[in-house]
Design a protein around this motif. Structure first.
Motif, mmCIF file in Angstrom:
data_model
loop_
_atom_site.group_PDB
_atom_site.id
_atom_site.type_symbol
_atom_site.label_atom_id
_atom_site.label_comp_id
_atom_site.label_asym_id
_atom_site.label_seq_id
_atom_site.Cartn_x
_atom_site.Cartn_y
_atom_site.Cartn_z
ATOM 1 N N LYS A 79 0.829 -1.196 0.000
ATOM 2 C CA LYS A 79 0.000 0.000 0.000
ATOM 3 C C LYS A 79 0.873 1.259 0.000
ATOM 4 O O LYS A 79 2.014 1.240 0.419
ATOM 5 C CB LYS A 79 -0.919 0.008 1.226
ATOM 6 N N GLY A 80 0.280 2.332 -0.488
ATOM 7 C CA GLY A 80 0.983 3.605 -0.496
ATOM 8 C C GLY A 80 1.954 3.768 -1.643
ATOM 9 O O GLY A 80 2.684 4.771 -1.694
ATOM 10 N N MET A 81 1.994 2.835 -2.580
ATOM 11 C CA MET A 81 2.905 2.917 -3.724
ATOM 12 C C MET A 81 2.288 2.157 -4.893
ATOM 13 O O MET A 81 1.851 1.014 -4.736
ATOM 14 C CB MET A 81 4.278 2.343 -3.378
ATOM 15 N N GLU A 82 2.267 2.792 -6.061
ATOM 16 C CA GLU A 82 1.744 2.153 -7.267
ATOM 17 C C GLU A 82 2.898 1.593 -8.083
ATOM 18 O O GLU A 82 3.849 2.311 -8.397
ATOM 19 C CB GLU A 82 0.953 3.151 -8.106
ATOM 20 N N ILE A 83 2.811 0.318 -8.425
ATOM 21 C CA ILE A 83 3.817 -0.343 -9.249
ATOM 22 C C ILE A 83 3.294 -0.408 -10.682
ATOM 23 O O ILE A 83 2.130 -0.760 -10.912
ATOM 24 C CB ILE A 83 4.120 -1.757 -8.728
ATOM 25 N N THR A 84 4.148 -0.059 -11.638
ATOM 26 C CA THR A 84 3.777 -0.121 -13.047
ATOM 27 C C THR A 84 4.752 -1.036 -13.784
ATOM 28 O O THR A 84 5.946 -1.051 -13.485
ATOM 29 C CB THR A 84 3.795 1.275 -13.692
ATOM 30 N N ILE A 85 4.209 -1.802 -14.727
ATOM 31 C CA ILE A 85 5.002 -2.678 -15.592
ATOM 32 C C ILE A 85 4.868 -2.148 -17.011
ATOM 33 O O ILE A 85 3.775 -2.142 -17.573
ATOM 34 C CB ILE A 85 4.527 -4.144 -15.520
ATOM 35 N N ALA A 86 5.985 -1.695 -17.569
ATOM 36 C CA ALA A 86 6.011 -1.109 -18.922
ATOM 37 C C ALA A 86 5.006 0.028 -19.037
ATOM 38 O O ALA A 86 4.320 0.177 -20.055
ATOM 39 C CB ALA A 86 5.752 -2.175 -19.979
ATOM 40 N N GLY A 87 4.897 0.820 -17.975
ATOM 41 C CA GLY A 87 4.020 1.980 -17.997
ATOM 42 C C GLY A 87 2.578 1.722 -17.624
ATOM 43 O O GLY A 87 1.802 2.674 -17.488
ATOM 44 N N LYS A 88 2.179 0.470 -17.417
ATOM 45 C CA LYS A 88 0.806 0.134 -17.073
ATOM 46 C C LYS A 88 0.708 -0.242 -15.600
ATOM 47 O O LYS A 88 1.580 -0.929 -15.068
ATOM 48 C CB LYS A 88 0.299 -1.031 -17.943
ATOM 49 N N SER A 89 -0.358 0.218 -14.962
ATOM 50 C CA SER A 89 -0.553 -0.075 -13.548
ATOM 51 C C SER A 89 -0.680 -1.579 -13.325
ATOM 52 O O SER A 89 -1.381 -2.272 -14.075
ATOM 53 C CB SER A 89 -1.807 0.642 -13.039
ATOM 54 N N PHE A 90 -0.011 -2.057 -12.304
ATOM 55 C CA PHE A 90 0.059 -3.500 -12.043
ATOM 56 C C PHE A 90 -0.543 -3.785 -10.666
ATOM 57 O O PHE A 90 0.025 -3.442 -9.634
ATOM 58 C CB PHE A 90 1.516 -3.962 -12.106
ATOM 59 N N GLU A 91 -1.721 -4.405 -10.674
ATOM 60 C CA GLU A 91 -2.379 -4.779 -9.428
ATOM 61 C C GLU A 91 -1.940 -6.186 -9.050
ATOM 62 O O GLU A 91 -2.019 -7.109 -9.864
ATOM 63 C CB GLU A 91 -3.899 -4.714 -9.589
ATOM 64 N N HIS A 92 -1.525 -6.352 -7.815
ATOM 65 C CA HIS A 92 -0.976 -7.641 -7.403
ATOM 66 C C HIS A 92 -0.999 -7.750 -5.888
ATOM 67 O O HIS A 92 -1.246 -6.777 -5.164
ATOM 68 C CB HIS A 92 0.473 -7.776 -7.896
ATOM 69 N N LEU A 93 -0.733 -8.951 -5.415
ATOM 70 C CA LEU A 93 -0.503 -9.239 -4.013
ATOM 71 C C LEU A 93 0.891 -9.833 -3.866
ATOM 72 O O LEU A 93 1.527 -10.208 -4.849
ATOM 73 C CB LEU A 93 -1.551 -10.216 -3.470
#
Length: 586
Positions: A142-156
């Motif tokens: 939480k508190g940080m957005e991770i992006t893969i190749a510029g796209k938001s990456f939702e994960h656990l």
């Protein structure tokens, strides 16, 4: 400094100043006391509270009228009441009479709870035995957005930890807290650990327990997983997270390490998912270095791993439609068009789908999940799967419902808009389909897109130029090979020498210069007058293939022309059976 209290720290400051060589006046100034007081301190005559201690003035209790009669009975009835609630109660009931008593109420409530309130829950320190317990849980960064190749990456993040040594393992999980994610993460963690603990503890995961109803028993799949690894499944009480403190508290330390590594990296955007996983593994490795010694001790008490893993995927079957698609969990996937009409066995992992035709792996797809609340269905279209069929029907691209998904990048979508602006729809469809075909077959997406952009700006794009620019020609120049032909006259010498040596022993029955012997069998094969013998059968220096060629010529001539009697032969006419027999004998 009469009438002022001399504190202990002032006395110590004065004595320290004297020890370093300062005079009484200077030491007294440092300690903020009088010189006379300093003299008494050195003489041992200083009495800290000399004289009568001043009595505190009796002040009126601001809550004297309401504390015993109203506030304290309210606390006895409901100890969960907070000071702000009691203060607002006084303001509503007695407006203007208690304007500045909030801090007083806070101190009074705190003292009352210590003396008369309920006892808080006691946390006991537990002793963990080596090789006894391993804990699993899922957490979110939480508190940080991770992006893969510029796209938001939702994960656990799946997190596993040994309770005794603190050894940890973590990996990225796509999707929710499913059994597939739990099975893959746990089996990977046990393989990396090199052993199996006796107990496996989780919280109330729906992938492991049937939480609906009163029994809350194990799910069948989770029970089989624990039985395969000889682990006893345990769980904490519902809603009591601190009972899993051996994994809940390390969540924070792990996520802090990951965030600091990302801050140090300078960017939260990763080119690939593997790059992000490597960063997490590096953070876990640093934490494991702190407990390496205890881990080596605990490793001796762990159970051995089984010989094989249990399936950490879900199996479905699907038939490939005429559109070269399969539908899995409300998501439409394209597959290679050669699989149309085939029944595939699909293995669903948390991040991918593997398709098998019998026992042969034929396709691997990324698993897509619909995260938008206003949509129930999704599509995963790969233009490489259908580009050959689309090239035969380029006009289908114009009205295809997958048109935007068939274009692999936003740059290709911009090129399509430019093509429709410069050309008619049919020509634009042919050009974009041909460009996609070249990009798929030659793996040059970026190069093809750049070429289209340049040619469209110059308004010189044609289909022929596009094909010629990316045509894979053969090399213009071949390596020069020099072959030296040997002298063939040596073969003539060999034949003449052998013929003269064996002339007395062997004589060709097919030679035109030699008349047939009187005792020759009437079944001798007819000889054409124009065919000159090239070898003698049975002679090592002569090739049998040469004799066969002569016989084959005779057979072919016999089939094409009516048979003619040789003027030399005296026997009767022979049929094709004798010719085939003679050919077999040779």
């Amino acid at each position: 400094m009469s009438g002022k209290t001399i504190h202990l720290y002032q006395k110590r400051a004065y004595m320290n100043a004297r020890e370093i060589g300062l005079k009484q006046v200077e030491a007294a100034y440092v300690a903020e006391i009088s010189e006379r007081t300093g003299q008494r301190i050195e003489a041992g005559e200083h009495q800290p509270n000399r004289g009568k201690v001043a009595e505190r003035k009796n002040t009126q209790d601001p809550l004297g009228d309401v504390w015993d009669k109203e506030l304290e009975p309210m606390l006895k009835q409901e100890p969960k009441l907070k000071p702000m609630t009691l203060f607002e109660h006084l303001q509503d009931k007695y407006p203007g009479q208690y304007p500045q008593v909030l801090r007083t109420i806070q101190r009074r409530v705190q003292t009352w709870k210590v003396l008369h309130g309920p006892s808080p829950e006691v946390m006991f320190e537990l002793r963990h035995e080596p090789g006894m317990m391993g804990l699993s849980d899922f957490t979110q960064l939480k508190g940080m957005e991770i992006t893969i190749a510029g796209k938001s990456f939702e994960h656990l993040i799946y997190h596993y930890r040994l309770a005794y040594s603190g050894w940890q393992y973590a990996q990225i999980i796509q999707g929710g807290e499913s059994f597939i994610a739990l099975a893959e993460g746990l089996q990977n963690a046990l393989a990396a650990c090199g052993g199996v603990p006796k107990q496996h503890r989780t919280d109330s995961l729906s992938a492991a327990y049937r939480n609906l109803g009163g029994n809350k028993s194990l799910t069948r799949l989770y029970d089989e997983l624990c039985d395969h690894y000889r682990m006893q499944p345990t769980r904490n009480n519902t809603g009591v997270a601190h009972e899993n403190g051996a994994i809940e508290s390390p969540h924070g330390h792990l996520k802090n390490r990951i965030k600091q590594a990302i801050y140090l990296r300078g960017s939260n955007d990763f080119d690939t998912l593997e790059e992000y996983q490597l960063l997490i593994e590096a953070a876990v490795a640093k934490l494991n270095q702190q407990c390496q010694q205890k881990y080596e001790q605990e490793k001796l008490h762990l159970q051995s791993l089984p010989k094989y893993r249990i399936p950490d995927y879900e199996i479905l079957t699907a038939c490939v439609s005429t559109r070269s698609t399969v539908e899995v969990r409300c998501v439409l996937y394209t597959v290679p068009s050669r699989l149309i009409g085939r029944q595939l066995e699909l293995h669903l992992y948390h991040d991918r789908i593997l398709g098998y035709l019998g026992t042969q792996l034929v396709v691997e797809l990324p698993r897509i999940r619909v995260t938008q609340t206003d949509k129930r269905r999704g599509r995963c279209i790969n233009y490489r799967h259908v580009i050959e069929g689309l090239r035969r029907k380029p006009r289908a691209f114009i009205y295809c419902t997958w048109q935007q998904e068939l274009l692999p990048t936003p740059a290709f979508r911009e090129r399509w808009l430019e093509l429709t602006a410069q050309f008619d729809l049919d020509t634009a469809a042919v050009l974009i389909v041909e460009a996609l075909y070249i990009a798929a077959t030659q793996n040059q997406e970026a190069a093809v897109c750049d070429y289209l952009e340049r040619e469209l700006k110059a308004q010189t794009l044609t289909l022929k130029q596009l094909q010629q620019h990316f045509r894979q020609d053969c090399p213009e120049s071949f390596p020069q090979v020099t072959v030296t032909q040997h002298d063939l006259s040596s073969y003539d010498q060999l034949i003449d020498a052998n013929a003269s040596d064996h002339s007395s022993k062997f004589e060709s029955p097919y030679s035109p210069q030699s008349p047939p012997a009187p005792h020759s069998p009437p079944q001798a094969a007819p000889i054409n007058s124009h065919a000159r013998p090239l070898g003698i059968s049975g002679t090592p220096s002569y090739t049998r293939a040469m004799v066969l060629c002569q016989i084959l010529v005779g057979i072919m001539r016999t089939r094409n022309t009516p048979p003619q009697r040789s003027p030399v032969a005296t026997g009767t006419h022979r049929g094709s059976t004798s010719q085939r027999k003679k050919f077999f004998q040779l």
